[in-house]
Design a protein around this motif. Sequence first.
Motif, PDB file in Angstrom:
ATOM      1  N   SER A 159     -46.118  95.545  13.248  1.00 37.71           N
ATOM      2  CA  SER A 159     -47.461  95.777  13.769  1.00 37.71           C
ATOM      3  C   SER A 159     -48.494  95.110  12.877  1.00 37.71           C
ATOM      4  N   TYR A 160     -49.295  94.216  13.454  1.00 34.74           N
ATOM      5  CA  TYR A 160     -50.377  93.592  12.692  1.00 34.74           C
ATOM      6  C   TYR A 160     -51.527  94.571  12.466  1.00 34.74           C
ATOM      7  N   THR A 161     -51.651  95.576  13.333  1.00 31.91           N
ATOM      8  CA  THR A 161     -52.772  96.506  13.237  1.00 31.91           C
ATOM      9  C   THR A 161     -52.516  97.593  12.204  1.00 31.91           C
ATOM     10  N   SER A 162     -51.423  98.323  12.364  1.00 33.30           N
ATOM     11  CA  SER A 162     -51.125  99.434  11.463  1.00 33.30           C
ATOM     12  C   SER A 162     -50.351  99.013  10.225  1.00 33.30           C
ATOM     13  N   GLY A 163     -49.740  97.824  10.264  1.00 34.10           N
ATOM     14  CA  GLY A 163     -48.963  97.360   9.124  1.00 34.10           C
ATOM     15  C   GLY A 163     -47.606  98.011   9.007  1.00 34.10           C
ATOM     16  N   HIS A 164     -47.104  98.584  10.103  1.00 32.78           N
ATOM     17  CA  HIS A 164     -45.802  99.255  10.091  1.00 32.78           C
ATOM     18  C   HIS A 164     -44.698  98.354  10.635  1.00 32.78           C
ATOM     19  N   SER A 165     -43.486  98.637  10.188  1.00 29.14           N
ATOM     20  CA  SER A 165     -42.296  98.108  10.822  1.00 29.14           C
ATOM     21  C   SER A 165     -41.866  99.140  11.859  1.00 29.14           C
ATOM     22  N   VAL A 166     -41.860  98.735  13.126  1.00 30.00           N
ATOM     23  CA  VAL A 166     -41.595  99.672  14.213  1.00 30.00           C
ATOM     24  C   VAL A 166     -40.257  99.336  14.863  1.00 30.00           C
ATOM     25  N   SER A 167     -39.336 100.279  14.821  1.00 30.06           N
ATOM     26  CA  SER A 167     -38.043 100.110  15.496  1.00 30.06           C
ATOM     27  C   SER A 167     -38.076 100.876  16.805  1.00 30.06           C
ATOM     28  N   TYR A 168     -38.227 100.152  17.895  1.00 32.73           N
ATOM     29  CA  TYR A 168     -38.172 100.765  19.219  1.00 32.73           C
ATOM     30  C   TYR A 168     -36.708 100.909  19.610  1.00 32.73           C
ATOM     31  N   TRP A 178     -37.720 108.751  13.687  1.00 35.44           N
ATOM     32  CA  TRP A 178     -37.771 108.921  12.241  1.00 35.44           C
ATOM     33  C   TRP A 178     -39.027 108.285  11.672  1.00 35.44           C
ATOM     34  N   GLN A 179     -39.380 108.730  10.474  1.00 41.07           N
ATOM     35  CA  GLN A 179     -40.576 108.220   9.796  1.00 41.07           C
ATOM     36  C   GLN A 179     -40.243 108.024   8.325  1.00 41.07           C
ATOM     37  N   ARG A 180     -40.480 106.828   7.832  1.00 46.37           N
ATOM     38  CA  ARG A 180     -40.320 106.513   6.426  1.00 46.37           C
ATOM     39  C   ARG A 180     -41.554 105.729   5.976  1.00 46.37           C
ATOM     40  N   ALA A 181     -41.608 105.352   4.721  1.00 49.17           N
ATOM     41  CA  ALA A 181     -42.768 104.630   4.209  1.00 49.17           C
ATOM     42  C   ALA A 181     -42.915 103.295   4.931  1.00 49.17           C
ATOM     43  N   ARG A 182     -44.024 103.121   5.636  1.00 51.27           N
ATOM     44  CA  ARG A 182     -44.359 101.880   6.324  1.00 51.27           C
ATOM     45  C   ARG A 182     -43.369 101.478   7.416  1.00 51.27           C
ATOM     46  N   ARG A 183     -42.553 102.400   7.859  1.00 49.79           N
ATOM     47  CA  ARG A 183     -41.624 102.080   8.938  1.00 49.79           C
ATOM     48  C   ARG A 183     -41.269 103.359   9.696  1.00 49.79           C
ATOM     49  N   PHE A 184     -41.077 103.215  10.976  1.00 46.51           N
ATOM     50  CA  PHE A 184     -40.666 104.369  11.768  1.00 46.51           C
ATOM     51  C   PHE A 184     -39.901 103.901  13.002  1.00 46.51           C
ATOM     52  N   GLY A 185     -39.169 104.835  13.585  1.00 46.64           N
ATOM     53  CA  GLY A 185     -38.422 104.575  14.807  1.00 46.64           C
ATOM     54  C   GLY A 185     -38.938 105.453  15.916  1.00 46.64           C
ATOM     55  N   THR A 186     -39.138 104.874  17.080  1.00 43.41           N
ATOM     56  CA  THR A 186     -39.684 105.632  18.200  1.00 43.41           C
ATOM     57  C   THR A 186     -38.919 105.307  19.480  1.00 43.41           C
ATOM     58  N   PRO A 187     -38.583 106.319  20.277  1.00 44.87           N
ATOM     59  CA  PRO A 187     -37.847 106.052  21.517  1.00 44.87           C
ATOM     60  C   PRO A 187     -38.750 105.404  22.558  1.00 44.87           C
ATOM     61  N   GLN A 188     -38.230 104.386  23.210  1.00 45.36           N
ATOM     62  CA  GLN A 188     -38.987 103.693  24.242  1.00 45.36           C
ATOM     63  C   GLN A 188     -38.024 102.812  25.036  1.00 45.36           C
ATOM     64  N   GLU A 189     -38.254 102.738  26.320  1.00 46.10           N
ATOM     65  CA  GLU A 189     -37.421 101.874  27.141  1.00 46.10           C
ATOM     66  C   GLU A 189     -37.668 100.423  26.769  1.00 46.10           C
ATOM     67  N   ILE A 190     -36.614  99.717  26.375  1.00 45.85           N
ATOM     68  CA  ILE A 190     -36.752  98.342  25.905  1.00 45.85           C
ATOM     69  C   ILE A 190     -37.034  97.416  27.089  1.00 45.85           C
ATOM     70  N   GLY A 191     -38.027  96.546  26.902  1.00 45.88           N
ATOM     71  CA  GLY A 191     -38.376  95.580  27.929  1.00 45.88           C
ATOM     72  C   GLY A 191     -38.640  94.223  27.320  1.00 45.88           C
ATOM     73  N   ILE A 192     -39.103  93.317  28.129  1.00 46.23           N
ATOM     74  CA  ILE A 192     -39.279  91.938  27.675  1.00 46.23           C
ATOM     75  C   ILE A 192     -40.332  91.822  26.579  1.00 46.23           C
ATOM     76  N   ASP A 193     -41.390  92.652  26.641  1.00 46.63           N
ATOM     77  CA  ASP A 193     -42.432  92.556  25.615  1.00 46.63           C
ATOM     78  C   ASP A 193     -41.900  92.942  24.236  1.00 46.63           C
ATOM     79  N   HIS A 194     -40.945  93.870  24.184  1.00 47.78           N
ATOM     80  CA  HIS A 194     -40.359  94.237  22.887  1.00 47.78           C
ATOM     81  C   HIS A 194     -39.620  93.048  22.274  1.00 47.78           C
ATOM     82  N   LEU A 195     -38.899  92.302  23.094  1.00 49.50           N
ATOM     83  CA  LEU A 195     -38.160  91.146  22.589  1.00 49.50           C
ATOM     84  C   LEU A 195     -39.105  90.018  22.209  1.00 49.50           C
TER      85      LEU A 195
END
Length: 397
Positions: A159-168, A178-195
């Motif tokens: 993320s350029y805005t929040s500065g996080h590493s986001v694992s969808y 999950w949530q860790r320092a500067r990185r988190f995982g969030t459930p979301q249906e994977i689509g073309i924009d994620h890739l």
Amino acid sequence: MYWFSRKKKEIPPINGLILPGGGARNAYQAGVLRAIADMLPEHSPNPFPVMSGTSAGAINAAVLASNAMQFHEGVARLNGIWENFHCAKVFYTDSWKALKSGLRWTTAFATARLGTAGPRALLDNEPLRHMIESHIRFARIQQAIDSGALRALAVTASSYTSGHSVSYFQGRPDLQPWQRARRFGTPQEIGIDHLMASSAIPLIFPAVWLNNEYHGDGSMRQNAPLSPAIHLGANRLLIIGVRNPIPDTVPVGRMEAPYPTIGQVTGYMLDTIFMDALDADIERMNRLNHILSECGERYIEYEDATLQPIDFLVVEPSLDIREIAELHARDFPRSVRLLLKALGALTHEGRPLLSYLLFESAFCQELIELGYRDAMNMRVQISEFLGLVPAGANGRD
């Protein structure tokens, strides 16, 4: 490199597949996976319930996940994509668009307008979006999860805005974020924009608007690339890297290296972004495995996490991919060669940048064959890792 704990675990083994980014280098992963498919019996189930990918590795992972109910077919489809690759399938290569891109950057430098009014990226990768749409059926990912052929797919972006590493991640309903320092995982249906977001190489490809913020290549802030698969339940990891582990040598005597060009610096930056975090994370995991082994512990509870030995196997290129890219430099379309020449990338020192952008079939096919040979040379280790042969059957203690 591999590590087997040799300890009886209370938790059944769950294989995870780690596919880091590397641009055109990721053709190597297709070759390794083709060899693994050849090792497995025909019509065998998907051996990797958890798949985690970043950048071009995310696209590879999504192709496999959407075909998880027919693993051999998915590997064949993945190899077919890479065998027939061309730069024009990833970014526009016609002379007019390349000229416009060069003029925009030149004008932006000359008029000090590299801010909001400046060009968004060096190359326009809209063709990549069309290619993904034609090769990946995203609805099949959920079908594979519902059938039990797949536990989860994770795609990481920055993320350029929040500065996080986001694992969808898209997976079984019992999987937790999950949530860790500067990185988190969030459930979301994977689509073309994620890739598209995960593979948006900084400066080279434009950022992608996703979930109310702009995202770039997932490798940029991914300090723990093995983490998403582990959070999703994997306790055995097959890691397919795309860099030869032998470092460059330092010039000796009176030899002087030329001053680095923009192309060389860009390639160096990409090497750092794509490769270094993976090597560091493997070192950390190896140390943790050793500590747990020395302590005689099967696992340790720590805050909200459980530390346990993670079996892993790393497959890496036996040859320097940069040297292969240098041999295929003339395969670039003429417009792209001119652009790379202007950046000083068509030199021996500019090989790293070439190796990330050389989406041409001859280069990709050579990497596929290299990956296939390397995996076949590790057939015993891979077979043991996947449980195709009993542990220790190859004579190792």
